[in-house]
Design a protein around this motif. Structure first.
Motif, PDB file in Angstrom:
ATOM      1  N   TYR A  81       0.849  -1.188   0.000  1.00  0.00           N
ATOM      2  CA  TYR A  81       0.000   0.000   0.000  1.00  0.00           C
ATOM      3  C   TYR A  81       0.888   1.242   0.000  1.00  0.00           C
ATOM      4  O   TYR A  81       1.944   1.264   0.633  1.00  0.00           O
ATOM      5  CB  TYR A  81      -0.910   0.029   1.229  1.00  0.00           C
ATOM      6  CG  TYR A  81      -2.103  -0.882   1.116  1.00  0.00           C
ATOM      7  CD1 TYR A  81      -3.264  -0.457   0.467  1.00  0.00           C
ATOM      8  CD2 TYR A  81      -2.075  -2.161   1.639  1.00  0.00           C
ATOM      9  CE1 TYR A  81      -4.362  -1.284   0.357  1.00  0.00           C
ATOM     10  CE2 TYR A  81      -3.163  -2.999   1.538  1.00  0.00           C
ATOM     11  CZ  TYR A  81      -4.306  -2.558   0.892  1.00  0.00           C
ATOM     12  OH  TYR A  81      -5.394  -3.390   0.772  1.00  0.00           O
ATOM     13  N   THR A  82       0.445   2.278  -0.710  1.00  0.00           N
ATOM     14  CA  THR A  82       1.161   3.547  -0.740  1.00  0.00           C
ATOM     15  C   THR A  82       0.172   4.680  -0.498  1.00  0.00           C
ATOM     16  O   THR A  82      -1.023   4.546  -0.758  1.00  0.00           O
ATOM     17  CB  THR A  82       1.850   3.779  -2.097  1.00  0.00           C
ATOM     18  OG1 THR A  82       0.849   3.885  -3.129  1.00  0.00           O
ATOM     19  CG2 THR A  82       2.797   2.636  -2.439  1.00  0.00           C
ATOM     20  N   ARG A  83       0.667   5.784  -0.017  1.00  0.00           N
ATOM     21  CA  ARG A  83      -0.159   6.976   0.157  1.00  0.00           C
ATOM     22  C   ARG A  83      -0.251   7.790  -1.118  1.00  0.00           C
ATOM     23  O   ARG A  83      -1.189   8.587  -1.282  1.00  0.00           O
ATOM     24  CB  ARG A  83       0.385   7.846   1.287  1.00  0.00           C
ATOM     25  CG  ARG A  83       0.250   7.233   2.670  1.00  0.00           C
ATOM     26  CD  ARG A  83       0.791   8.162   3.731  1.00  0.00           C
ATOM     27  NE  ARG A  83       0.678   7.607   5.077  1.00  0.00           N
ATOM     28  CZ  ARG A  83      -0.384   7.749   5.859  1.00  0.00           C
ATOM     29  NH1 ARG A  83      -1.432   8.439   5.434  1.00  0.00           N
ATOM     30  NH2 ARG A  83      -0.410   7.218   7.061  1.00  0.00           N
ATOM     31  N   GLU A  84       0.717   7.600  -2.024  1.00  0.00           N
ATOM     32  CA  GLU A  84       0.740   8.360  -3.278  1.00  0.00           C
ATOM     33  C   GLU A  84       0.596   7.425  -4.473  1.00  0.00           C
ATOM     34  O   GLU A  84       1.040   6.277  -4.449  1.00  0.00           O
ATOM     35  CB  GLU A  84       2.046   9.166  -3.419  1.00  0.00           C
ATOM     36  CG  GLU A  84       2.216  10.285  -2.419  1.00  0.00           C
ATOM     37  CD  GLU A  84       2.740   9.795  -1.089  1.00  0.00           C
ATOM     38  OE1 GLU A  84       3.478   8.775  -1.075  1.00  0.00           O
ATOM     39  OE2 GLU A  84       2.403  10.411  -0.064  1.00  0.00           O
ATOM     40  N   ASP A  85      -0.010   7.949  -5.529  1.00  0.00           N
ATOM     41  CA  ASP A  85      -0.086   7.247  -6.804  1.00  0.00           C
ATOM     42  C   ASP A  85       1.319   7.203  -7.396  1.00  0.00           C
ATOM     43  O   ASP A  85       1.918   8.251  -7.651  1.00  0.00           O
ATOM     44  CB  ASP A  85      -1.044   8.007  -7.731  1.00  0.00           C
ATOM     45  CG  ASP A  85      -1.225   7.340  -9.081  1.00  0.00           C
ATOM     46  OD1 ASP A  85      -0.409   6.473  -9.456  1.00  0.00           O
ATOM     47  OD2 ASP A  85      -2.187   7.708  -9.783  1.00  0.00           O
ATOM     48  N   PRO A  86       1.886   6.013  -7.620  1.00  0.00           N
ATOM     49  CA  PRO A  86       3.252   5.948  -8.140  1.00  0.00           C
ATOM     50  C   PRO A  86       3.410   6.554  -9.534  1.00  0.00           C
ATOM     51  O   PRO A  86       4.514   6.919  -9.922  1.00  0.00           O
ATOM     52  CB  PRO A  86       3.554   4.444  -8.147  1.00  0.00           C
ATOM     53  CG  PRO A  86       2.229   3.775  -8.121  1.00  0.00           C
ATOM     54  CD  PRO A  86       1.327   4.680  -7.356  1.00  0.00           C
ATOM     55  N   GLU A  87       2.321   6.706 -10.277  1.00  0.00           N
ATOM     56  CA  GLU A  87       2.411   7.288 -11.618  1.00  0.00           C
ATOM     57  C   GLU A  87       2.466   8.809 -11.580  1.00  0.00           C
ATOM     58  O   GLU A  87       3.042   9.436 -12.462  1.00  0.00           O
ATOM     59  CB  GLU A  87       1.237   6.838 -12.485  1.00  0.00           C
ATOM     60  CG  GLU A  87       1.319   5.390 -12.921  1.00  0.00           C
ATOM     61  CD  GLU A  87       0.366   5.070 -14.063  1.00  0.00           C
ATOM     62  OE1 GLU A  87      -0.399   5.977 -14.473  1.00  0.00           O
ATOM     63  OE2 GLU A  87       0.387   3.925 -14.535  1.00  0.00           O
ATOM     64  N   THR A  88       1.861   9.430 -10.566  1.00  0.00           N
ATOM     65  CA  THR A  88       1.801  10.888 -10.520  1.00  0.00           C
ATOM     66  C   THR A  88       2.550  11.492  -9.339  1.00  0.00           C
ATOM     67  O   THR A  88       2.881  12.677  -9.346  1.00  0.00           O
ATOM     68  CB  THR A  88       0.336  11.361 -10.436  1.00  0.00           C
ATOM     69  OG1 THR A  88      -0.224  10.933  -9.176  1.00  0.00           O
ATOM     70  CG2 THR A  88      -0.493  10.786 -11.583  1.00  0.00           C
ATOM     71  N   GLY A  89       2.822  10.684  -8.322  1.00  0.00           N
ATOM     72  CA  GLY A  89       3.442  11.192  -7.115  1.00  0.00           C
ATOM     73  C   GLY A  89       2.493  11.961  -6.226  1.00  0.00           C
ATOM     74  O   GLY A  89       2.897  12.500  -5.192  1.00  0.00           O
ATOM     75  N   LYS A  90       1.219  12.013  -6.603  1.00  0.00           N
ATOM     76  CA  LYS A  90       0.219  12.743  -5.829  1.00  0.00           C
ATOM     77  C   LYS A  90      -0.571  11.772  -4.948  1.00  0.00           C
ATOM     78  O   LYS A  90      -0.637  10.573  -5.240  1.00  0.00           O
ATOM     79  CB  LYS A  90      -0.747  13.473  -6.763  1.00  0.00           C
ATOM     80  CG  LYS A  90      -0.089  14.537  -7.637  1.00  0.00           C
ATOM     81  CD  LYS A  90      -1.123  15.197  -8.540  1.00  0.00           C
ATOM     82  CE  LYS A  90      -0.482  16.266  -9.415  1.00  0.00           C
ATOM     83  NZ  LYS A  90      -1.489  16.904 -10.307  1.00  0.00           N
ATOM     84  N   PRO A  91      -1.169  12.277  -3.866  1.00  0.00           N
ATOM     85  CA  PRO A  91      -2.011  11.401  -3.047  1.00  0.00           C
ATOM     86  C   PRO A  91      -3.140  10.791  -3.877  1.00  0.00           C
ATOM     87  O   PRO A  91      -3.625  11.410  -4.835  1.00  0.00           O
ATOM     88  CB  PRO A  91      -2.561  12.342  -1.968  1.00  0.00           C
ATOM     89  CG  PRO A  91      -1.584  13.462  -1.898  1.00  0.00           C
ATOM     90  CD  PRO A  91      -1.075  13.642  -3.303  1.00  0.00           C
ATOM     91  N   TRP A  92      -3.542   9.600  -3.496  1.00  0.00           N
ATOM     92  CA  TRP A  92      -4.688   8.989  -4.157  1.00  0.00           C
ATOM     93  C   TRP A  92      -5.926   9.868  -3.939  1.00  0.00           C
ATOM     94  O   TRP A  92      -6.002  10.582  -2.935  1.00  0.00           O
ATOM     95  CB  TRP A  92      -4.961   7.599  -3.604  1.00  0.00           C
ATOM     96  CG  TRP A  92      -3.880   6.600  -3.897  1.00  0.00           C
ATOM     97  CD1 TRP A  92      -2.933   6.143  -3.027  1.00  0.00           C
ATOM     98  CD2 TRP A  92      -3.623   5.945  -5.151  1.00  0.00           C
ATOM     99  NE1 TRP A  92      -2.114   5.245  -3.656  1.00  0.00           N
ATOM    100  CE2 TRP A  92      -2.506   5.098  -4.958  1.00  0.00           C
ATOM    101  CE3 TRP A  92      -4.227   5.993  -6.408  1.00  0.00           C
ATOM    102  CZ2 TRP A  92      -1.987   4.303  -5.973  1.00  0.00           C
ATOM    103  CZ3 TRP A  92      -3.712   5.197  -7.430  1.00  0.00           C
ATOM    104  CH2 TRP A  92      -2.608   4.368  -7.212  1.00  0.00           C
ATOM    105  N   PRO A  93      -6.888   9.843  -4.853  1.00  0.00           N
ATOM    106  CA  PRO A  93      -8.109  10.639  -4.664  1.00  0.00           C
ATOM    107  C   PRO A  93      -8.795  10.319  -3.334  1.00  0.00           C
ATOM    108  O   PRO A  93      -8.752   9.183  -2.859  1.00  0.00           O
ATOM    109  CB  PRO A  93      -8.988  10.230  -5.856  1.00  0.00           C
ATOM    110  CG  PRO A  93      -8.028   9.753  -6.899  1.00  0.00           C
ATOM    111  CD  PRO A  93      -6.902   9.111  -6.143  1.00  0.00           C
TER     112      PRO A  93
END
Length: 216
Positions: A81-93
């Motif tokens: 699990y990650t706090r950020e989207d690995p494709e954008t580096g931004k937090p998940w919605p």
């Protein structure tokens, strides 16, 4: 039309037991289907569906995205699990209110009171897509249930035992059905058979399945 409030116990005729602490709530999500579909489109606009690679190097046939505090991902380094989207580096919605409310009420309807998910994995199945038998073991809290919502084309859910070789039950899931499992059933192997191309009247040749968990 049935409403969420009608499902107050597992004695309801719409509730099917598939294990000691595992249930299918038939049509439970139907009253909110339009809002759920709209929310999925909003999530996709912020974090696109993508076919990820497993640690073994295989491309998943199911495309996925996430919403919530945590998102489930996979690559050659492993599942996590990650706090950020690995494709954008931004937090998940942020998880939409209609998602979290549905998950909490479905859990309560099957005896899991106080479920407050912090992760929602959204899977998109196309004809031929499948999900091999697996256990959900990346979460820290195994006391919390898993709540899984189906929209679009029908699918056959495989619900097995605590070892991969155990016999699996084949359970048809249709638009609006919700599956909840936890307790002694929490770590049972499960999967989805290859999807047949039988288009749904609203979503066409796809199935959207989103699964709520307590990851953190």
């Amino acid at each position: 039309m049935a409403t969420l409030q009608l499902f107050e116990s597992t004695d309801d005729a719409h509730c099917e037991s598939i294990g000691p602490r595992a249930f299918v709530l038939r049509g439970f999500a139907l009253p909110h289907a339009d809002a759920l579909v709209a929310a999925i489109a909003d999530i996709e606009a912020r974090a696109a569906f993508r076919n990820m690679v497993t640690p073994g190097g295989f491309m998943m046939s199911v495309a996925l995205t996430n919403c919530g505090e945590f998102g489930w991902t996979t690559d050659r380094r492993g599942y996590r699990y990650t706090r950020e989207d690995p494709e954008t580096g931004k937090p998940w919605p942020v998880m939409p209110d209609v998602f979290s409310t549905l998950a909490s009420r479905a859990a309560s309807a099957t005896g899991f009171i106080g479920f407050n998910p912090d992760a929602c994995l959204v899977n998109r199945y196309l004809p031929g897509s499948r999900l091999s038998l697996h256990q959900d073991r990346n979460e820290r809290d195994f006391d919390a249930p898993i709540v899984s919502v189906s929209l679009g084309m029908s699918a056959t859910f495989l619900f097995g035992g605590h070892t991969r070789s155990d016999r699996t039950a084949k359970i048809p899931l249709h638009h609006g059905d919700v599956v909840v499992w936890g307790g002694v059933d929490r770590l049972r192997f499960h999967g989805v058979m290859p999807l047949k191309d039988e288009p749904h009247s609203v979503l066409g040749s796809q199935r959207i399945n989103f699964t709520f968990r307590k990851a953190g």
